[in-house]
Design an enzyme around this catalytic site. Structure first.
Site, PDB file in Angstrom:
ATOM      1  CB  CYS A  54     -17.147  -0.333  -7.913  1.00 25.76           C
ATOM      2  SG  CYS A  54     -17.961  -1.662  -8.812  1.00 25.76           S
ATOM      3  CG  HIS A 304     -18.151  -3.998  -5.106  1.00 21.68           C
ATOM      4  ND1 HIS A 304     -18.386  -2.780  -5.698  1.00 21.68           N
ATOM      5  CD2 HIS A 304     -17.433  -3.739  -3.980  1.00 21.68           C
ATOM      6  CE1 HIS A 304     -17.834  -1.828  -4.949  1.00 21.68           C
ATOM      7  NE2 HIS A 304     -17.253  -2.393  -3.918  1.00 21.68           N
TER       8      HIS A 304
END
Length: 977
Positions: A54, A304
């Site tokens: 990510c 994340h």
């Protein structure tokens, strides 16, 4: 309603409810609408998260929306500029080509998201491990700049410097003479400390803050030619078009030895005027916010990454979250705000109020500002050869969409046919009274009614008995259906064998009844036999029965009755109940006993009655007759039956051998008493004056011989001395005189000449090894017979050195020292002596009589007492043999290491064991300092069982240095989503 599994006539709840009534067409398939994967109008294209990528996706989206960078990359010449053959797949050969193709797909693909696998693979990134995002940004920009520097077009070659590179100077001013020294340096981002600050401008001010150089930190002035007090600061000389501001959210925590995340709120504005911070005030330095990179999560090692990026052509903000892209407008336009993962909202710090045009974030780790431009935004066109590749990919996507749509259509058609089939057949499934019927497996019927799996041919073989008919115990797994439906099933799906009314097996039912009757009778007979066993048998009317057989006779009888019953094991457990195994030891006994048939446990290897009366007992004639009903083939031994004559002879010989061994041990111990007790032993280092000759035997022989003398009834006697282990294949000695006084002394035992005469009478000697001392005016000379073999000795040394340098998973000991003295130097050894060592040392330390295992024991089969498995502390006393293994002391820790690991890796292990940072560690071994962090332990001379001394420096608050160590250890290893 649930299905009655034990009732073959119950056909409710087997999966039919899915098909009865009206059904939505979408339930006939599990294929998503392919149009959901299609890019919406005026929307951006997402990027697939490959596991923990990510952080890569956020940077790619941000760089894609830098139009100048995209334009320059499109201008970069490619090996495939003239086009790619249609029958071959395009494979980019360089980082620039990968970025070109990726940006072209992000610009004109019809897909909702694309796969960046080829780009990630080209960079050599581990998709399962998330790297440090800020470090990735620096490294990739450096790689891109180096790659583009080879281009001829200046607009391409200089794009990274033009877009991202600025200059600042480290300026030092001498307080004495005012001399100013300046060191100019380029930067691609400004790293700003956020601790103790609330606003971005405060962080920039601290970055440019003046630092005083005083005391030990004074500056050497070239003009004054001496150390002087001075001031040092950073001056911004020029700023790039794209200003990257790294917020240092991830810092090293010295207390825990790990990185931690600072969840401090930092305020920042959409417009940033950098003119007050510049050395030259005559330029335009107004920047507008273009991207905010965010880390969601409370830990520095997990979380994340998401990006908020502004579209330069429309000025609208978008949230890029891997495959999902969302427009941020209205109340959603809160830049840098993302809820933390794994942290409840109640525990979060309250967000400060922000005015119009300002934002604040506790998760933003990078702010990207673009120089405010007055001209219109750049329009970037995809080059023709790239557009052709994009069109190819779009054609593949359209083919995939059409294929998925066709598969959905076919699944719906099949589902409708199946729907009609089930609705008709389920009504006719039950068999009416008096009508023909078939048995079908319930499992198969459920699969027929399962919409997701097409049924296979019917297979009834698992339900058949030994007679080829339906097993009575399998009725609960079957359903009785009408012959009409059964005909349809076998015609449509095939399989077999068919089980109709004739398939019910009468033989199995009769056998089951017989077994049930016997089981009932067995319980009564078990009680009868138990009572008969309590009666004392007089005279010769009894029979010998094995005790093990008596313990398990009911179980053995049940097993015989249930030979053809698949549930015999389960039935045994139920019937025996608490009478079965009471503890684990009984369980183990029973497992051994179950291998024998009834009463075979008292049969000797010669097929006669065994001689051990402890294993058997006498039962009455009535009890034996009851048992004989269940075990007609069991061996029968009346209680007047004599034991096996061959076994008696063997037992007598064994007793004679034991007596012989005891006598032999006693004789050898008396003859070689000093050798046994390890007393008055000669030493090569200080040669005894009373003799000029000493003999050598292997230490292994001495140890094995001592074991036999201590336990003559348990250990085999030693009949020969094998000195060949000390010699090479050529018959030469493998050890030098010097080595036998030191490291090789553990392999040999020295023997006095008087002892050697006795040894030659007691044992067979294969090779005589003798050391002779010769004295002359020139000095004392020592010679060996046989002589040393130099070649084999050299080979042995090389092999030993190789073994010491090629170990894996060996133990070394690290000892922390204070003021060059070991902590608790005289501390007693820890209780880590193994039970076997402790037992041997305890055995040797016993009074002489007690060393005999039969000491103080009466004759007549009395059981020997077992030695308790305990550990004992052993002390160094004269005459007590000590183990050569290293004994750990307090303050010392054992670490598992390999010869090929580096000193740096060892220091990281020590950091976790002692909480001492690697740069605070001073390591030494045998007085040698270990300093080369890149060297392997084998090359540094660290061998198994080494003791490494650790001296720790006072900690210095050098977070950056510790941070580098942790980066090296973890590879930036934050665990991705």
């Amino acid at each position: 309603r649930r299905n009655c599994r034990g009732n073959p006539n119950c056909l409710v709840g087997i999966g039919e409810h899915v098909w009865l009534g009206e059904i939505d067409e979408n339930s006939f398939h599990n294929i998503d609408d392919p149009n959901c994967e299609r890019r919406k109008k005026n929307a951006f294209v997402g990027l697939t998260n490959l596991g923990a990528t990510c952080y890569v996706n956020t940077f790619l989206q941000m760089w894609f929306l830098n139009l100048e960078l995209r334009q320059a990359l499109y201008l970069c010449p490619s090996a495939c500029s003239d086009g790619v053959p249609k029958d071959t797949d395009y494979e980019p050969q360089s980082i620039c080509e990968h970025l070109q193709y990726l940006f072209a797909l992000l610009q004109n693909s019809k897909r909702r998201y694309i796969d960046p696998s080829a780009f990630v693979k080209a960079l050599g990134l581990d998709t399962a491990q998330q790297q440090d995002a800020q470090e990735f940004s620096k490294l990739f920009m450096s790689l891109l700049e180096d790659t583009l520097s080879k281009q001829k077009n200046p607009d391409v070659r200089n794009i990274v410097q033009k877009q991202f590179c600025g200059e600042y100077a480290y300026v030092t001013v001498c307080n004495q003479c005012g001399r100013e020294s300046k060191l100019v340096s380029k930067f691609y981002e400004l790293e700003l400390n956020i601790q103790g600050h609330k606003q971005l401008t405060d962080c920039i001010t601290e970055f440019l803050k003046e630092e005083k150089l005083e005391g030990d930190n004074r500056y050497f002035c070239e003009t004054c030619q001496s150390k002087q007090n001075a001031t040092r600061k950073i001056r911004l000389l020029s700023l790039p078009c794209t200003l990257n501001l790294q917020l240092m959210r991830f810092v090293f925590d010295r207390q825990t030895g790990h990185k931690k995340k600072l969840n401090t709120y930092i305020g920042f504005s959409e417009l940033l005027d950098m003119e007050p911070f510049m050395e030259q005030k005559n330029g335009v330095y107004v920047y507008e916010l273009s991207a905010v990179l965010i880390h969601r999560g409370v830990s520095a090692y997990s979380g994340h990454y998401i990006a908020h990026v502004k579209d330069p052509q429309t000025g609208e903000w978008y949230k890029f979250n891997d495959e999902d892209i969302e427009k941020m407008e209205g109340k959603k336009l809160q830049l840098g705000i993302e809820e933390d993962l794994a942290e409840p909202s109640k525990s979060q710090t309250r967000k400060p109020k922000c005015g119009k045009g300002t934002h604040c974030s506790r998760n933003a780790y990078m702010l990207v500002y673009r120089l405010q431009a007055r001209e219109k935004s750049l329009t970037v066109e995809v080059p023709a050869f790239l557009q052709e590749l994009v069109e190819r990919d779009n054609c593949k996507f359209e083919e995939w969409c059409n294929e998925m749509a066709e598969m959905r259509k076919q699944s719906v058609a099949r589902g409708k046919i199946k729907h009609e089939e089930v609705k008709e057949l389920y009504q006719r499934l039950p068999a009416e009274a008096g009508s023909p019927y078939d048995f079908i497996s319930l499992e198969w019927l459920q699969k027929w009614l399962d919409e997701s799996t097409p049924p296979k041919p019917i297979d009834n073989t698992a339900c058949l008995c030994s007679h080829g008919k339906l097993h009575p115990d399998k009725i609960s797994l079957m359903k009785r259906i009408s012959e009409y439906v059964a005909d349809f099933f076998y015609r449509r799906y095939g399989g077999g064998p068919r089980l109709n009314v004739k398939a019910l097996c009468k033989d199995c039912v009769v056998e089951r009844c017989r077994i049930l009757r016997l089981k009932n009778q067995l319980n009564e007979d078990y009680k009868t036999v138990t009572n008969l066993l309590k009666v004392t048998v007089k005279g010769n009317d009894g029979f010998w029965v094995g005790k093990a057989s008596l313990r398990s006779w009911r179980q053995l009888a049940l097993e015989q009755l249930n030979e053809q019953d698949e549930d015999a094991e389960h039935s045994n457990g139920k019937m025996n109940g608490n009478a079965q195994n009471k503890d684990e030891s009984n369980e183990e006994k029973r497992e051994e006993e179950e291998e024998l048939n009834f009463n075979e446990d008292i049969v000797c290897p010669h097929g006669d009655l065994c001689i051990s009366e402890n294993e058997r007992r006498v039962v009455s004639k009535e009890a034996w007759e009851k048992l004989k009903q269940y075990f007609p083939k069991a061996p029968e031994f009346p209680n007047n039956k004599e034991c096996c004559s061959q076994c008696k002879i063997l037992e007598r010989e064994g007793e004679e051998n034991e007596a012989l061994h005891k006598m032999m041990a006693s004789e050898q111990k008396t003859s070689l008493q000093n050798l046994f007790h390890d007393k008055c032993r000669p030493c090569l280092g200080s040669w005894p004056q009373e003799t000029d000759e000493l003999y050598i035997v292997s230490q292994f022989f001495v140890e094995e011989w001592r074991k036999f003398v201590r336990r003559p009834t348990r250990c085999s006697p030693v009949s020969s001395i094998g000195n060949s282990v000390l010699l090479c294949p050529h018959g030469g000695l493998m050890f030098t005189f010097a080595s036998m006084t030191k490291e090789d002394s553990k392999h040999i035992a020295l023997i006095w000449p008087s002892e050697w005469e006795r040894i030659q009478k007691l044992f067979v000697v294969d090779h005589v090894i003798k050391i002779t001392r010769t004295q002359s005016p020139e000095g004392t000379r020592y010679t060996s017979e046989p002589q040393l073999c130099p070649e084999c000795r050299e080979g042995l040394l090389c092999q030993q050195q190789r073994d010491l340098r090629e170990y894996t998973q060996a133990t070394v000991y690290v000892h922390k020292v204070v003021d060059n003295k070991k902590v608790m130097k005289d501390a007693a050894p820890e209780l880590n002596v193994s039970s076997s060592e402790a037992e041997e040392e305890r055995e040797e330390n016993k009074p002489e009589g007690e060393q005999d295992p039969d000491f103080n024991q009466a004759n007549g089969g009395t059981k020997r007492q077992k030695l308790s498995q305990q550990s004992y502390i052993t002390y160094q006393k004269q005459g007590i043999r000590r183990s050569t293994r290293h004994r750990k002391v307090r303050g010392e820790k054992a670490l598992l290491v390999s010869a090929n690991q580096t000193l740096k890796e060892l220091k990281i292990q020590i950091m976790h064991a002692f909480s001492v940072a690697p740069f605070d560690q001073n390591l030494s071994i045998d007085g040698r300092i270990l300093s080369d962090d890149t060297a392997t332990l084998g090359s540094l001379g660290v061998i198994p069982e080494s003791v490494i001394l650790l001296k720790a420096d006072e900690p210095i608050a050098d977070y950056a240095a510790m941070d580098d160590v942790m980066q090296g250890q973890r590879g930036g290893g934050k665990v991705g989503r």
